[in-house]
Write an enzyme that holds these catalytic residues in place. Structure first.
Site, PDB file in Angstrom:
ATOM      1  N   TYR A  91     -14.275   5.856 -13.335  1.00 35.47           N
ATOM      2  CA  TYR A  91     -14.079   4.859 -12.272  1.00 35.47           C
ATOM      3  C   TYR A  91     -14.780   3.557 -12.625  1.00 35.47           C
ATOM      4  CZ  TYR A  91     -14.703   2.491  -7.778  1.00 35.47           C
ATOM      5  OH  TYR A  91     -14.741   1.555  -6.766  1.00 35.47           O
TER       6      TYR A  91
ATOM      7  N   ASN B 205     -22.659  -1.766  -0.999  1.00 35.28           N
ATOM      8  CA  ASN B 205     -22.328  -0.755   0.012  1.00 35.28           C
ATOM      9  C   ASN B 205     -21.777  -1.418   1.272  1.00 35.28           C
ATOM     10  OD1 ASN B 205     -24.524   0.400  -1.837  1.00 35.28           O
ATOM     11  ND2 ASN B 205     -23.763   2.228  -0.798  1.00 35.28           N
TER      12      ASN B 205
ATOM     13  N   ASP C 183       0.860  -1.182   0.000  1.00 35.96           N
ATOM     14  CA  ASP C 183       0.000   0.000   0.000  1.00 35.96           C
ATOM     15  C   ASP C 183       0.898   1.234   0.000  1.00 35.96           C
ATOM     16  OD1 ASP C 183      -1.967   2.089   0.835  1.00 35.96           O
ATOM     17  OD2 ASP C 183      -3.258   0.355   1.191  1.00 35.96           O
TER      18      ASP C 183
ATOM     19  N   ASP D   2       3.849   1.861  -4.425  1.00 37.73           N
ATOM     20  CA  ASP D   2       2.801   2.219  -5.368  1.00 37.73           C
ATOM     21  C   ASP D   2       2.600   1.039  -6.319  1.00 37.73           C
ATOM     22  OD1 ASP D   2       1.376   3.309  -7.631  1.00 37.73           O
ATOM     23  OD2 ASP D   2       2.007   5.310  -7.008  1.00 37.73           O
TER      24      ASP D   2
END
Length: 316
Positions: free
Chosen positions: A144, A173, A31, A52
């Site tokens: 996206y 969600n 990360d 990255d």
């Protein structure tokens, strides 16, 4: 087992990493901390590498030096707004880095059991048919969503074309602890929870609802998501397949607020605003396909919010 999780300092990635480490597995997290947080990596069984995912030489070194059993690809700029403002940069992370890793995996990982890519329900767009099925019409409306769908298709292509064991999931969600309520990218439940924390701290709080509050979403608790991820990753049937990950139920926003009020024991001031153009009124997942792997959501919305809020209170 040996696991690699890109984006493993973020909400879902760190939750999975912590669970796996507590189960005694070896976990490597990659990360760059642009969205994740180092403090999310709690266990000594987790090796953290700050990098990255666009750094091909770094990823190649990691994959050449270790053989992994499972690889979870969670690293992404998880912001629709960012993808609209910075389509090239988000494309490089949300799509090109995935293709790059898939190719590196093909070259280096001989004993791999599964690569699992995290896609999004955003790929469905505004197509009104409910519930959303994996074979529903795909109408991505933002860079996206386009990148998520393209990366998802490439991931599955590597299973069919190159015999790399891959699967993909489309998150609805997801909510739970480690979802940063201060982040502009947070889901609505983490934003609401922040307001209740303010009330309990005797601070001014309130929440804007655009429309009448009866708009619905498929909210799924992080513990159920972890269960779903492991079922997909470990099933032979799921190779080369994509799965919706949700609760399979639709919950109005007003009901979410009511559940928080019951759990917190306080009322939240609500400002009902004019509905926004383009907002999707209703969305929820058909989880029949995932259920065939043995998935059964264990948390009702009230149970999930209760556990989530208890964790928040202990943290604050």
């Amino acid at each position: 087992m040996n696991y690699l999780i890109t984006g493993g300092a973020g909400f879902i990635g760190s939750s999975l990493a912590t669970y796996l480490a507590h189960e005694g597995h070896s976990v490597t997290v990659v990360d760059d901390l642009s969205m994740g947080k180092k403090e999310n990596i709690e266990s000594k069984n987790i090796q953290f590498i700050k990098a990255d995912v666009r750094d091909s030489s770094k990823l190649k070194s990691i994959l050449k030096n270790q053989q992994f059993d499972y690889i979870f690809l969670f690293a992404a700029i998880a912001s629709v707004a960012d993808s609209i403002e910075r389509p090239i940069e988000t494309h490089n992370i949300n799509f090109e880095s995935i293709l790059q890793i898939l190719e590196l995996v093909r070259q280096t990982q001989d004993k791999l059991k599964r690569v699992l890519f995290a896609s999004s329900a955003a790929v469905y767009g505004n197509e009104p048919t409910l519930p959303k099925k994996e074979e529903s019409v795909i109408r991505p409306l933002t860079p996206y969503a386009v990148d998520k769908f393209a990366a998802e298709k490439y991931t599955l292509l590597y299973a069919n074309l190159y015999n790399v064991p891959t699967s993909a999931v489309r998150f609805f969600n997801v909510y739970g602890l480690r979802q940063n309520p201060a982040s502009v990218y947070s889901g609505v439940l983490s934003i609401i929870s922040k307001q209740f924390i303010k009330i309990l701290n005797n601070e001014k709080a309130g929440f804007n609802i655009y429309g009448d509050g009866e708009q619905t979403r498929d909210f799924v608790f992080i513990n159920d998501v972890i269960n779903a991820l492991l079922l997909v990753a470990e099933s032979n049937e799921s190779k080369g397949e994509v799965y919706n990950v949700g609760a399979g139920k639709y919950t109005p926003l007003n009901e979410i607020v009511k559940a928080f009020e019951e759990v917190a024991g306080v009322k939240l001031p609500i400002n009902y605003m004019q509905a926004r153009d383009g907002d999707i009124k209703d969305s929820y997942a058909d989880i029949t396909k995932l259920s065939r792997l043995g998935y059964v959501p264990k948390y009702t919305i009230y149970e999930g919010i209760k556990e989530y809020f208890a964790g928040l209170l202990s943290h604050y």
